[in-house]
Design an enzyme around this catalytic site. Structure first.
Site, PDB file in Angstrom:
ATOM      1  N   CYS A  94      11.394  -3.093   6.928  1.00  0.00           N
ATOM      2  CA  CYS A  94      11.051  -3.887   5.742  1.00  0.00           C
ATOM      3  C   CYS A  94      12.315  -4.132   4.925  1.00  0.00           C
ATOM      4  O   CYS A  94      13.003  -3.191   4.542  1.00  0.00           O
ATOM      5  CB  CYS A  94      10.026  -3.128   4.903  1.00  0.00           C
ATOM      6  SG  CYS A  94       9.745  -3.875   3.294  1.00  0.00           S
ATOM      7  N   CYS A 137      10.548  -9.707  -0.367  1.00  0.00           N
ATOM      8  CA  CYS A 137       9.521 -10.767  -0.420  1.00  0.00           C
ATOM      9  C   CYS A 137       8.596 -10.601  -1.613  1.00  0.00           C
ATOM     10  O   CYS A 137       8.081 -11.577  -2.145  1.00  0.00           O
ATOM     11  CB  CYS A 137       8.649 -10.734   0.822  1.00  0.00           C
ATOM     12  SG  CYS A 137       9.521 -10.415   2.321  1.00  0.00           S
ATOM     13  N   GLU A 179       9.822   3.058  -0.654  1.00  0.00           N
ATOM     14  CA  GLU A 179       8.734   2.880  -1.628  1.00  0.00           C
ATOM     15  C   GLU A 179       8.855   3.974  -2.683  1.00  0.00           C
ATOM     16  O   GLU A 179       9.257   5.094  -2.365  1.00  0.00           O
ATOM     17  CB  GLU A 179       7.350   2.984  -0.971  1.00  0.00           C
ATOM     18  CG  GLU A 179       7.037   1.911   0.061  1.00  0.00           C
ATOM     19  CD  GLU A 179       7.624   2.198   1.427  1.00  0.00           C
ATOM     20  OE1 GLU A 179       7.868   3.385   1.741  1.00  0.00           O
ATOM     21  OE2 GLU A 179       7.883   1.248   2.189  1.00  0.00           O
ATOM     22  N   HIS A 181       1.699 -13.083  -0.374  1.00  0.00           N
ATOM     23  CA  HIS A 181       2.186 -11.877   0.300  1.00  0.00           C
ATOM     24  C   HIS A 181       1.542 -11.725   1.685  1.00  0.00           C
ATOM     25  O   HIS A 181       2.162 -11.216   2.615  1.00  0.00           O
ATOM     26  CB  HIS A 181       1.902 -10.653  -0.581  1.00  0.00           C
ATOM     27  CG  HIS A 181       2.933  -9.579  -0.407  1.00  0.00           C
ATOM     28  ND1 HIS A 181       4.277  -9.833  -0.340  1.00  0.00           N
ATOM     29  CD2 HIS A 181       2.807  -8.239  -0.231  1.00  0.00           C
ATOM     30  CE1 HIS A 181       4.936  -8.712  -0.145  1.00  0.00           C
ATOM     31  NE2 HIS A 181       4.066  -7.725  -0.060  1.00  0.00           N
ATOM     32  N   TYR A 185       3.620 -11.556   5.550  1.00  0.00           N
ATOM     33  CA  TYR A 185       3.504 -10.636   6.690  1.00  0.00           C
ATOM     34  C   TYR A 185       3.510 -11.360   8.035  1.00  0.00           C
ATOM     35  O   TYR A 185       3.840 -10.764   9.056  1.00  0.00           O
ATOM     36  CB  TYR A 185       2.241  -9.783   6.550  1.00  0.00           C
ATOM     37  CG  TYR A 185       2.352  -8.728   5.461  1.00  0.00           C
ATOM     38  CD1 TYR A 185       3.541  -8.057   5.234  1.00  0.00           C
ATOM     39  CD2 TYR A 185       1.255  -8.400   4.673  1.00  0.00           C
ATOM     40  CE1 TYR A 185       3.648  -7.102   4.254  1.00  0.00           C
ATOM     41  CE2 TYR A 185       1.348  -7.431   3.675  1.00  0.00           C
ATOM     42  CZ  TYR A 185       2.553  -6.789   3.473  1.00  0.00           C
ATOM     43  OH  TYR A 185       2.646  -5.830   2.497  1.00  0.00           O
ATOM     44  N   CYS A 204       7.533 -11.308   8.430  1.00  0.00           N
ATOM     45  CA  CYS A 204       8.279 -10.040   8.552  1.00  0.00           C
ATOM     46  C   CYS A 204       7.720  -9.148   9.652  1.00  0.00           C
ATOM     47  O   CYS A 204       8.470  -8.551  10.419  1.00  0.00           O
ATOM     48  CB  CYS A 204       8.332  -9.309   7.217  1.00  0.00           C
ATOM     49  SG  CYS A 204       6.759  -8.660   6.648  1.00  0.00           S
ATOM     50  N   GLU A 235       1.752  -0.177   5.963  1.00  0.00           N
ATOM     51  CA  GLU A 235       1.826  -1.348   5.082  1.00  0.00           C
ATOM     52  C   GLU A 235       1.047  -2.522   5.676  1.00  0.00           C
ATOM     53  O   GLU A 235       0.449  -3.318   4.944  1.00  0.00           O
ATOM     54  CB  GLU A 235       3.279  -1.744   4.823  1.00  0.00           C
ATOM     55  CG  GLU A 235       3.380  -2.792   3.733  1.00  0.00           C
ATOM     56  CD  GLU A 235       4.778  -3.345   3.544  1.00  0.00           C
ATOM     57  OE1 GLU A 235       5.685  -2.947   4.284  1.00  0.00           O
ATOM     58  OE2 GLU A 235       4.940  -4.185   2.656  1.00  0.00           O
TER      59      GLU A 235
HETATM   60  C1  LIG Z   1       4.129   0.652   2.582  1.00  0.00           C
HETATM   61  C2  LIG Z   1       3.453   0.024   1.435  1.00  0.00           C
HETATM   62  C3  LIG Z   1       4.162  -0.810   0.591  1.00  0.00           C
HETATM   63  C4  LIG Z   1       3.548  -1.368  -0.530  1.00  0.00           C
HETATM   64  N1  LIG Z   1       4.292  -2.136  -1.393  1.00  0.00           N
HETATM   65  C5  LIG Z   1       3.734  -2.543  -2.558  1.00  0.00           C
HETATM   66  C6  LIG Z   1       4.514  -3.220  -3.529  1.00  0.00           C
HETATM   67  O1  LIG Z   1       5.692  -3.480  -3.338  1.00  0.00           O
HETATM   68  N2  LIG Z   1       3.924  -3.587  -4.687  1.00  0.00           N
HETATM   69  C7  LIG Z   1       2.625  -3.316  -4.951  1.00  0.00           C
HETATM   70  O2  LIG Z   1       2.164  -3.646  -6.034  1.00  0.00           O
HETATM   71  N3  LIG Z   1       1.862  -2.669  -4.058  1.00  0.00           N
HETATM   72  C8  LIG Z   1       2.381  -2.278  -2.869  1.00  0.00           C
HETATM   73  N4  LIG Z   1       1.608  -1.627  -1.943  1.00  0.00           N
HETATM   74  C9  LIG Z   1       0.241  -1.265  -2.317  1.00  0.00           C
HETATM   75  C10 LIG Z   1      -0.887  -1.981  -1.601  1.00  0.00           C
HETATM   76  O3  LIG Z   1      -1.095  -3.242  -2.150  1.00  0.00           O
HETATM   77  C11 LIG Z   1      -2.111  -1.057  -1.746  1.00  0.00           C
HETATM   78  O4  LIG Z   1      -1.889   0.052  -0.891  1.00  0.00           O
HETATM   79  C12 LIG Z   1      -3.400  -1.751  -1.417  1.00  0.00           C
HETATM   80  O5  LIG Z   1      -3.727  -2.703  -2.391  1.00  0.00           O
HETATM   81  C13 LIG Z   1      -4.548  -0.748  -1.308  1.00  0.00           C
HETATM   82  O6  LIG Z   1      -4.651   0.019  -2.466  1.00  0.00           O
HETATM   83  P1  LIG Z   1      -4.666   1.620  -2.364  1.00  0.00           P
HETATM   84  O7  LIG Z   1      -3.511   2.054  -1.582  1.00  0.00           O
HETATM   85  O8  LIG Z   1      -4.854   2.119  -3.727  1.00  0.00           O
HETATM   86  O9  LIG Z   1      -5.925   1.938  -1.469  1.00  0.00           O
HETATM   87  P2  LIG Z   1      -7.430   1.969  -1.930  1.00  0.00           P
HETATM   88  O10 LIG Z   1      -7.667   0.861  -2.892  1.00  0.00           O
HETATM   89  O11 LIG Z   1      -7.794   3.333  -2.321  1.00  0.00           O
HETATM   90  O12 LIG Z   1      -8.159   1.580  -0.577  1.00  0.00           O
HETATM   91  C14 LIG Z   1      -8.535   2.540   0.401  1.00  0.00           C
HETATM   92  C15 LIG Z   1      -9.910   2.165   0.926  1.00  0.00           C
HETATM   93  O13 LIG Z   1     -10.830   2.208  -0.148  1.00  0.00           O
HETATM   94  C16 LIG Z   1     -11.565   0.986  -0.199  1.00  0.00           C
HETATM   95  N5  LIG Z   1     -11.871   0.715  -1.610  1.00  0.00           N
HETATM   96  C17 LIG Z   1     -11.001   0.649  -2.646  1.00  0.00           C
HETATM   97  N6  LIG Z   1     -11.654   0.388  -3.794  1.00  0.00           N
HETATM   98  C18 LIG Z   1     -12.945   0.276  -3.479  1.00  0.00           C
HETATM   99  C19 LIG Z   1     -14.128   0.009  -4.234  1.00  0.00           C
HETATM  100  N7  LIG Z   1     -14.068  -0.209  -5.545  1.00  0.00           N
HETATM  101  N8  LIG Z   1     -15.296  -0.022  -3.561  1.00  0.00           N
HETATM  102  C20 LIG Z   1     -15.359   0.173  -2.238  1.00  0.00           C
HETATM  103  N9  LIG Z   1     -14.291   0.443  -1.468  1.00  0.00           N
HETATM  104  C21 LIG Z   1     -13.096   0.486  -2.090  1.00  0.00           C
HETATM  105  C22 LIG Z   1     -10.625  -0.059   0.397  1.00  0.00           C
HETATM  106  O14 LIG Z   1     -11.318  -1.207   0.891  1.00  0.00           O
HETATM  107  C23 LIG Z   1      -9.962   0.753   1.496  1.00  0.00           C
HETATM  108  O15 LIG Z   1     -10.737   0.742   2.663  1.00  0.00           O
HETATM  109  C24 LIG Z   1       2.181  -1.106  -0.783  1.00  0.00           C
HETATM  110  C25 LIG Z   1       1.458  -0.287   0.089  1.00  0.00           C
HETATM  111  C26 LIG Z   1       2.076   0.269   1.185  1.00  0.00           C
HETATM  112  C27 LIG Z   1       1.270   1.178   2.075  1.00  0.00           C
END
Ligand SMILES: Cc1cc2nc3c(=O)[nH]c(=O)nc-3n(C[C@H](O)[C@H](O)[C@H](O)COP(=O)(O)OP(=O)(O)OC[C@H]3O[C@@H](n4cnc5c(N)ncnc54)[C@H](O)[C@@H]3O)c2cc1C
Length: 484
Positions: free
Chosen positions: A102, A106, A259, A294, A298, A301, A449
């Site tokens: 990565c 982006c 990260e 975004h 993907y 990238c 990711e």
């Molecule tokens: C390597 C990596 C790089 C990243 N880089 C960035 C970045 O640069 N900037 C940034 O802002 N973010 C970044 N992210 C964050 C990414 O956008 C989030 O991981 C993603 O939006 C999921 O949120 P979470 O990790 O909190 O997982 P969760 O929201 O906890 O999701 C886990 C599971 O729970 C479910 N879930 C969540 N909420 C609910 C609900 N209310 N009801 C039912 N099911 C639910 C989801 O569908 C999923 O199956 C990155 C993530 C990774 C892994």
């Protein structure tokens, strides 16, 4: 000044003197920290691209600004056509090929394009002045050729509760104080890609906010070294291999991702850097637009990194003397098919993009979501096939030190010999690169990711169901069958 070289970029980040907690210690020389340094090199590659000797590559990275008189790096560009959107994906694939990881730049680009069109719409409805503010802000980013982190993801605590229902309201970043000249914000953003390699941060709300959630509806830009911001470095699988003397076991010898968890401990944001403040109706639109850009990213990238993994698998198959076996050839074809499907979706949603009222170009939302939903699956299947073809050594290879140890080296060289002419050390290099991508530090970006970045799979399914015009499809059937 525009179009920095990679070295000029590195110097500019060094001058920010950022501090972070890295594995229990405060680190104030991040660019030289061996855990962080490879990620900075990956970002630097996005600057060097604009100075490539190859005219075609240079043409991908260089473009004219739409908000100020300057030639700018495409990683800071507000897309002006579908051709621009396509070139973005091509550039990302190139960067993935070059770095095998990565390259972190982006997310700010995607945030900027989303904020640009959303601020315009907000101003049209409410008579606010966010759009001109953002244009001024972004012009400076372009002219100074800065790296911007796009910060959307809040910690979110109990997912079944709204921001105001959480035991701690700071689990969603919010405004805690309003002043005449700005606001004070508190909260955190998790998983921030490349934040420590960035000059600026664009903070966005993470949800479609509702009336009553105005304090959580805040979008702004701040420098990464603003007072009150704290960084806690995220671990990656096998990351401490980067601290070892021999680099062979790292897998990717030069580049890596990064990260961090970012805490906003009562950070002051001046008025001129605020781009949304309480207009709940537009937070969902901002999230949707950022996510769509975004999800398009993907397609470039991940396909670029996929090329590296496929190349490594084809090479190890050759080294192992199995490259002519029909099942191996077929598995490699399957990997290529999956990888090109990701790329095709990135190109498709770009080609079908459209002009927003603000003047920049948005991707086709349905196709961008299809792109990302494929990304949540195909890299995993590509990694599974890579593991199949590479063999068990992927998980059991002795260390680089043992390959140099006078007692063990002869045994390793004798028993890990393979087809004629292949050096054991080269076999190690290729296996370690594959390991890096399917189970090591590189798998954070290539797999985890791919699943969660830009939203978990359910988020794309929701968007696909909204965008697919199911009623329109039913109508087509009724017409065909003459059903009233
Ligand atoms: C390597 C990596 C790089 C990243 N880089 C960035 C970045 O640069 N900037 C940034 O802002 N973010 C970044 N992210 C964050 C990414 O956008 C989030 O991981 C993603 O939006 C999921 O949120 P979470 O990790 O909190 O997982 P969760 O929201 O906890 O999701 C886990 C599971 O729970 C479910 N879930 C969540 N909420 C609910 C609900 N209310 N009801 C039912 N099911 C639910 C989801 O569908 C999923 O199956 C990155 C993530 C990774 C892994």
């Amino acid at each position: 000044m525009t179009l920095k070289t990679g070295d000029e970029y590195k110097d500019s980040v060094k001058s920010l003197k950022l501090e972070a907690h890295v594995m229990g210690k405060k680190s104030d020389n991040l660019p030289e920290n061996p855990l962080v340094n490879p990620s900075m090199k990956a970002v630097a590659a996005t600057f060097d691209g604009a100075h490539s000797d190859n005219e075609e590559i240079r043409g991908l990275f260089r473009t004219r600004s739409s908000v100020c008189e300057a030639e700018v790096n495409r990683f800071a560009h507000l897309h002006q056509s579908t051709e621009d959107l396509v070139k973005k994906v091509l550039m990302q694939r190139y960067c993935g090929n070059l770095t095998g990881c990565c390259f972190q730049r982006c997310v700010g680009l995607d945030a900027a394009n989303a904020v640009f069109s959303t601020t315009y719409d907000v101003d049209q409805e409410y008579g606010t002045h966010y759009h001109q503010r953002f244009r001024d802000y972004w012009c400076k980013i372009q002219v100074d050729d800065l790296v911007v982190d796009g910060a959307m993801t809040d910690p979110k605590g109990d997912r079944s509760k709204r921001p105001g229902e959480q035991a701690d309201p700071d689990l969603y970043l919010r405004v805690v104080e309003k002043k005449n000249d700005g606001v004070v914000v508190r909260g955190a953003k998790l998983h921030q890609t490349g934040m420590l390699n960035s000059h600026e941060i664009i903070v966005m709300p993470t949800l479609n906010m509702r009336p009553g959630e105005e304090d959580w509806t805040i979008c702004f830009g701040v420098p990464t070294n603003a007072r009150g911001i704290r960084y806690i470095y995220g671990r990656q699988a096998s990351d401490t291999r980067k601290l070892e003397e021999l680099k062979l076991d790292v897998g990717n010898p030069i580049y890596g991702g990064q990260e961090v968890m970012t805490v906003f401990d009562d950070v002051f944001v001046p008025k001129e850097r605020i781009f949304l403040n309480g207009e709940v109706k537009y937070s969902g639109k901002l999230v949707e637009r950022f996510a769509a850009y975004h999800r398009q990213s993907y397609g470039g990238c991940k396909a670029g990194v996929g090329d590296v993994l496929i190349g490594a698998v084809a090479l190890i198959a050759r080294m192992h003397g199995i490259d002519r076996a029909s099942h191996v050839r077929d598995k490699i074809v399957e990997m290529i098919h999956l990888n090109e499907t990701l790329f095709s979706c990135g190109i498709a949603c770009s080609s079908m993009g459209y002009r927003t009222p603000a003047g920049n170009y948005e991707v086709d939302m349905l196709l961008a979501n299809v792109c990302k939903l494929n990304v949540t699956r195909f890299p995993y299947e590509i990694a599974r096939l890579a593991t199949d073809v590479a063999g068990g050594l992927l998980g059991t290879l002795p260390s680089a030190k043992d390959l140099e140890d006078p007692v063990t080296a002869p045994y390793i060289k004798k028993y890990l010999a393979t087809t004629e002419g292949v050096e054991v050390v080269d076999r190690f290099k290729v296996l370690r690169l594959i390991e890096n991508l399917v189970a090591g530090a590189g798998s954070v970006a290539y797999l985890i990711e791919s699943m969660h970045g830009a939203g978990s799979p359910m988020a794309q399914r929701i968007m696909i169901s909204r965008q697919a015009d199911l009623d329109g499809k039913i109508q087509k059937v009724k017409q065909l069958l003459n059903i009233n």
